[in-house]
Design an enzyme around this catalytic site. Structure first.
Site, PDB file in Angstrom:
ATOM      1  N   ASP A   1      -2.057  -0.609   5.927  1.00 43.94           N
ATOM      2  CA  ASP A   1      -2.398   0.117   7.158  1.00 43.94           C
ATOM      3  C   ASP A   1      -3.884   0.432   7.291  1.00 43.94           C
ATOM      4  O   ASP A   1      -4.311   0.943   8.332  1.00 43.94           O
ATOM      5  CB  ASP A   1      -1.618   1.433   7.229  1.00 43.94           C
TER       6      ASP A   1
ATOM      7  N   LYS B   1      -8.295  -4.841  -3.579  1.00 46.78           N
ATOM      8  CA  LYS B   1      -6.849  -5.041  -3.697  1.00 46.78           C
ATOM      9  C   LYS B   1      -6.521  -6.536  -3.707  1.00 46.78           C
ATOM     10  O   LYS B   1      -5.646  -6.988  -4.447  1.00 46.78           O
ATOM     11  CB  LYS B   1      -6.120  -4.349  -2.548  1.00 46.78           C
TER      12      LYS B   1
ATOM     13  N   ASP C   1       0.858  -1.182   0.000  1.00 50.47           N
ATOM     14  CA  ASP C   1       0.000   0.000   0.000  1.00 50.47           C
ATOM     15  C   ASP C   1       0.901   1.242   0.000  1.00 50.47           C
ATOM     16  O   ASP C   1       2.097   1.172   0.326  1.00 50.47           O
ATOM     17  CB  ASP C   1      -0.884  -0.042   1.253  1.00 50.47           C
ATOM     18  N   LEU C   2       0.328   2.384  -0.335  1.00 48.54           N
ATOM     19  CA  LEU C   2       1.123   3.612  -0.405  1.00 48.54           C
ATOM     20  C   LEU C   2       0.898   4.524   0.809  1.00 48.54           C
ATOM     21  O   LEU C   2       1.708   4.580   1.706  1.00 48.54           O
ATOM     22  CB  LEU C   2       0.833   4.350  -1.719  1.00 48.54           C
ATOM     23  N   ASP C   3      -0.228   5.226   0.849  1.00 47.87           N
ATOM     24  CA  ASP C   3      -0.466   6.182   1.931  1.00 47.87           C
ATOM     25  C   ASP C   3      -0.537   5.472   3.277  1.00 47.87           C
ATOM     26  O   ASP C   3      -1.286   4.511   3.465  1.00 47.87           O
ATOM     27  CB  ASP C   3      -1.768   6.953   1.678  1.00 47.87           C
TER      28      ASP C   3
ATOM     29  N   ASN D   1      -9.010  -1.024   3.691  1.00 46.49           N
ATOM     30  CA  ASN D   1      -9.028  -1.401   2.274  1.00 46.49           C
ATOM     31  C   ASN D   1      -7.870  -2.325   1.908  1.00 46.49           C
ATOM     32  O   ASN D   1      -7.784  -2.807   0.778  1.00 46.49           O
ATOM     33  CB  ASN D   1      -9.030  -0.155   1.373  1.00 46.49           C
TER      34      ASN D   1
ATOM     35  N   SER E   1      -3.103   0.721  -4.178  1.00 42.16           N
ATOM     36  CA  SER E   1      -3.552   1.932  -3.505  1.00 42.16           C
ATOM     37  C   SER E   1      -4.987   2.300  -3.882  1.00 42.16           C
ATOM     38  O   SER E   1      -5.502   1.868  -4.916  1.00 42.16           O
ATOM     39  CB  SER E   1      -2.623   3.094  -3.890  1.00 42.16           C
ATOM     40  N   GLY E   2      -5.593   3.097  -3.050  1.00 33.56           N
ATOM     41  CA  GLY E   2      -6.877   3.699  -3.401  1.00 33.56           C
ATOM     42  C   GLY E   2      -6.706   4.887  -4.317  1.00 33.56           C
ATOM     43  O   GLY E   2      -7.677   5.407  -4.856  1.00 33.56           O
TER      44      GLY E   2
END
Length: 270
Positions: free
Chosen positions: A214, A191, A8-10, A217, A42-43
């Protein structure tokens, strides 16, 4: 042995200041040169994810908009599933006049918000895209891959989540990426679905996938992967939902890079 790393990114790979450290870049670039495939999941809109991938200077698969769009190593779209047009129409209208909630829409390569003031922390600072205003009476509801609702009033978002589930059930996939951001995509996407698809495409079993996340999602992606890690700074709901998954250092302290360094480099597995 070939491996997949889905990250994931953020809140996970990116720091809270929306940056990637040189140490993280170094570790990821080193692994990407080996028999390891990266998935940036990512979203975010795929336009933003491409920019982050280019900062990392690697080739990677991209799972964008929580799985609504999936791209291969050559930036080719290999999966797309937009929201049903009628559902998208109703979602865009459901809280359009609510002052405390901002309705946001990803449609093709564009980002739309309703006419409320864009005054919470979940908006333009996190995207290279420039938002545009939409009004329901003049808006086409086709080709919408994600609708998300952001607010500093978390209670209103929890009530909205229940309402959406009550109305559409499994026709949509709804989750919080962070407590103040409620995201809705087609019920066929997630995802985890994206990781399964890429795993099958590469012929690499899910047992050979390592995932980091984190937010809620990320739940199914973490659940199906052979190894999974939750960030120290993760949503408490995710920690409670997956109590047996190891918690690692925070996104602001190179948590992902430290664990990858420990797994592959310090233990000489590459």
């Amino acid at each position: 042995m070939r491996r997949i790393i889905a990250v994931d990114l953020d809140g996970t790979l990116l720091s809270s200041k929306n940056t990637i450290t040189e140490y993280t870049k170094e570790i990821i670039q080193l692994l990407a040169k080996k028999n390891i495939f990266f998935i940036l999941a990512s979203g975010r809109h795929h336009v933003d994810i491409i920019e982050i991938r280019d900062i990392l200077k690697i080739r990677s698969f991209i799972i964008a908009s929580n799985g609504a769009k999936i791209y291969d190593l050559d930036n080719q779209l290999i999966f797309s599933d937009c929201l049903d047009k009628e559902i998208a129409s109703q979602l865009c209208k459901i809280k359009y006049l609510e002052k405390d909630i901002i309705t946001q829409v990803y449609k093709k390569n564009r980002w739309f918000v309703n006419n409320n003031k864009v005054n919470n922390k979940f908006c333009s600072a996190l995207s290279s895209l420039q938002y545009e205003y939409f009004t329901p009476d003049k808006f086409a509801f086709d080709n919408i891959c994600k609708i998300f609702f952001t607010s500093n009033n978390f209670e209103k978002l929890y009530i909205l989540e229940k309402k959406i589930i009550d109305i559409w059930g499994e026709k949509v996939n709804i989750s919080f990426s962070v407590p103040g951001c409620l995201e809705v995509v087609s019920g066929k996407t997630s995802k985890g679905h994206g990781v399964r698809l890429i795993s099958h495409l590469l012929g690499i079993p899910l047992d050979s996938c390592i995932a980091f996340g984190d937010g809620m999602n990320d739940l199914d992606m973490l659940t199906i992967s052979g190894q999974a890690y939750i960030m120290k700074n993760a949503d408490s709901c995710l920690k409670n939902a997956l109590p047996n998954i190891e918690i690692i250092d925070s996104n602001n302290n190179n948590g992902v890079a430290k664990r990858l360094d420990e797994i592959f480099i310090k233990h000489k597995k590459i």
